[in-house]
Design a protein around this motif. Sequence first.
Motif, PDB file in Angstrom:
ATOM      1  N   SER A 285       0.389  -1.175   0.416  1.00  0.00           N
ATOM      2  CA  SER A 285       0.313  -0.234   0.289  1.00  0.00           C
ATOM      3  C   SER A 285       0.575   1.021   0.170  1.00  0.00           C
ATOM      4  O   SER A 285       0.503   2.041  -0.643  1.00  0.00           O
TER       5      SER A 285
ATOM      6  N   ASP B  95      -5.452   3.976  -8.962  1.00  0.00           N
ATOM      7  CA  ASP B  95      -5.095   4.405  -7.632  1.00  0.00           C
ATOM      8  C   ASP B  95      -5.414   6.050  -7.835  1.00  0.00           C
ATOM      9  O   ASP B  95      -5.736   7.043  -6.967  1.00  0.00           O
ATOM     10  N   SER B  96      -5.237   6.463  -9.309  1.00  0.00           N
ATOM     11  CA  SER B  96      -4.527   7.742  -9.199  1.00  0.00           C
ATOM     12  C   SER B  96      -5.803   8.364  -9.989  1.00  0.00           C
ATOM     13  O   SER B  96      -6.270   9.859 -10.234  1.00  0.00           O
TER      14      SER B  96
ATOM     15  N   SER C   1       0.442   3.717  -2.969  1.00  0.00           N
ATOM     16  CA  SER C   1       0.192   5.301  -2.623  1.00  0.00           C
ATOM     17  C   SER C   1       1.626   6.066  -2.419  1.00  0.00           C
ATOM     18  O   SER C   1       1.214   7.719  -3.894  1.00  0.00           O
TER      19      SER C   1
ATOM     20  N   ASP D  62      -7.958   3.126  -0.799  1.00  0.00           N
ATOM     21  CA  ASP D  62      -8.622   2.748  -1.981  1.00  0.00           C
ATOM     22  C   ASP D  62      -9.217   0.688  -2.359  1.00  0.00           C
ATOM     23  O   ASP D  62      -8.320  -0.444  -1.436  1.00  0.00           O
TER      24      ASP D  62
ATOM     25  N   LEU E 172      -1.753  -0.868 -10.448  1.00  0.00           N
ATOM     26  CA  LEU E 172      -2.977  -0.606  -9.192  1.00  0.00           C
ATOM     27  C   LEU E 172      -1.857   1.659  -8.671  1.00  0.00           C
ATOM     28  O   LEU E 172      -3.087   1.908  -8.911  1.00  0.00           O
TER      29      LEU E 172
ATOM     30  N   SER F 184       1.275   6.832  -6.627  1.00  0.00           N
ATOM     31  CA  SER F 184       0.140   7.363  -6.760  1.00  0.00           C
ATOM     32  C   SER F 184       0.882   9.302  -6.742  1.00  0.00           C
ATOM     33  O   SER F 184       0.291  10.045  -7.496  1.00  0.00           O
TER      34      SER F 184
ATOM     35  N   ALA G 187      -5.442   6.497  -2.473  1.00  0.00           N
ATOM     36  CA  ALA G 187      -5.006   5.609  -2.849  1.00  0.00           C
ATOM     37  C   ALA G 187      -4.574   5.045  -1.681  1.00  0.00           C
ATOM     38  O   ALA G 187      -4.838   4.097  -2.075  1.00  0.00           O
TER      39      ALA G 187
END
Lengths: 289, 317
Positions: free
Chosen positions: A85, A158-159, A89, A222, A154, A92, A219
């Motif tokens: 994650s 996630d953006s 993140s 998500d 991802l 992102s 992100a």
Amino acid sequence: MSAMVPTRTRAPEGSPAKVKAPRRPVYTVIGIVILAFMLFPLYWMINVSLQPAGNAVATPWLPFDLSLRGYTTAISEQGRNLVTSLLISLGSVVFSLLIATPAAYAMAHFKLGRWATVVLFGILITQMVPGIVVANALYSAYSDLGLLNTLGGLILADSAAGIPFSIILMRAFMGSIPASIVEAAYVDGAGHVRAFFSIVLPMSRNALITAGLFTFLFAWGDFLFALTLTTTADLRPITLGLYTYVGSFVADWSPIMATAVLSSLPAIALLVLAQRYVAAGVTGGAVKS
Amino acid sequence: MADVATSRATSPSALAPAGRGAGHKLRTRLVEVAFIVPAVVYLVLFFGYPVVKNVVMGFQEYTTKTFYTGEAPWVGLENYRHVLGDAIFDRTLLNTLLFTAGSIVGQFVLGLAIALFFHKKFALSGVLRSLILLPWLIPMIAGTAVWRWILDTDNGALNRILGAVPFLDAHPNWLTSTSLALVAVIGVNIWLGIPFNMTILYGGLQEIPEELYEAGALDGATGWRAFRHITWPMLRPVVTVVLVLGVVYTLKVLDVILGLTNGGPANSTQTISTFSYDMSFRQFDFGAGAALGNILIVISLVFAVVYLRLNRKAVDE
């Protein structure tokens, strides 16, 4: 209900002789009670996570018998997902800011005419597109492109929340930078690119921080793309890790809640360390477009 | 028809003749375009393409087989017949309606009440107000995980509190009874939505000039009357935006429902959004999932029109 509206106490904003806020301890107490109701679930999360055995028995109201067992289990079983994650993140944030910052500047300061309207209209429309529609289409596209179960895939997906949000937020901020400052740079012979890097970016630091923080949180939180665009346990963000955890180990709540606490840490840290950016982001991104 | 043809024929002549600074101007223009193109490309790929792709998929038999054979036969309106005729479709539509309406009313009323309260000045108000944001900032799935344990029938915190109330012999199955699960899911979603509503409405309250209240007070407008005649009318633009955004966001909620009940028990918390997920990713009928997604888009679009009308001023800038 009697006193819905504050009686005259507040000095006008920016007035030199600013009256100090009255203490009113009764209101503070009521405020704490409201907060206690709102934050009880978060207290409960922490309380359960610190219990020695979170089996399917009633959890004590207070964690007298402190134990970090929940956390050691959570970290050994979910630590990898936390790292996943974190990578997603951060990726992102970098990607979103790279894409959104120049666009926000262009929309605030270039004479794009109808184009600016079209892009802004498009951004507003993105708010209406249900995530499940995006996931449905991306799944088949990702499957063809080999992007399922990849970090890059991802990060890109996630953006999707961060980029429109950042453009709207930063455009509003950059619009408030006086055009004369940027024009002065042009007079000195700087082009758009130099003016952007040497003047606009440094001046927009706060807006960049706010956009970056929120993109990170979007992100990090998500769940939909994590659920639909990964099919193996090899690459699994913490939100999905937590979801599968709840599904499979529902008898033992301490590690589950420890995972929930760990997954909430960025939000808590953010609120403590960057309070003013948070408030600016919530209002700035949502309404003041 | 003829008009289109003529205007198309004349348009090239509208190009300005190239002047001396044309090379420089063109370069500047290219740099300007380069600033905005990546964002446009991203929005097209991650929002435009999915919408178009979903509309197309809605007319195709798009299943796991498609991923191997690459074939997705056209089936016309078969997917729509399939999902609209599904025994649970009416239920999901009603659930979507109840979930959205219930969440919005709850979030808004409580959010407004808390915003009005924090609008008063008192010690620590700023700190307390920002701490209320936490439920909105933590991952939704973490919020739903803890609520699952709070709402547990036998050992959950809520039922233990209810059990301590004298003469109240209630032991509700919050998440496992078909009649209560939707109520519980709405309740949790209200909890998640209060901070956002509160923050935006608080911002709106801050914008109302203090002088209005002073003038109103002279006319005897205090308390409830000041709210009715000053606060509410002045707050209306913000209220409209909060409500419309709330509807659009709530229609597509998925995390909360999947995290709490997975759409169960017996589809009692299934909404169009979760039904679409179920069709695509559990039954691997992507065509039917897309059809449901498209129905959701149409519902959102009605609100989108309202939203865009409200934002027209911003767009026109």
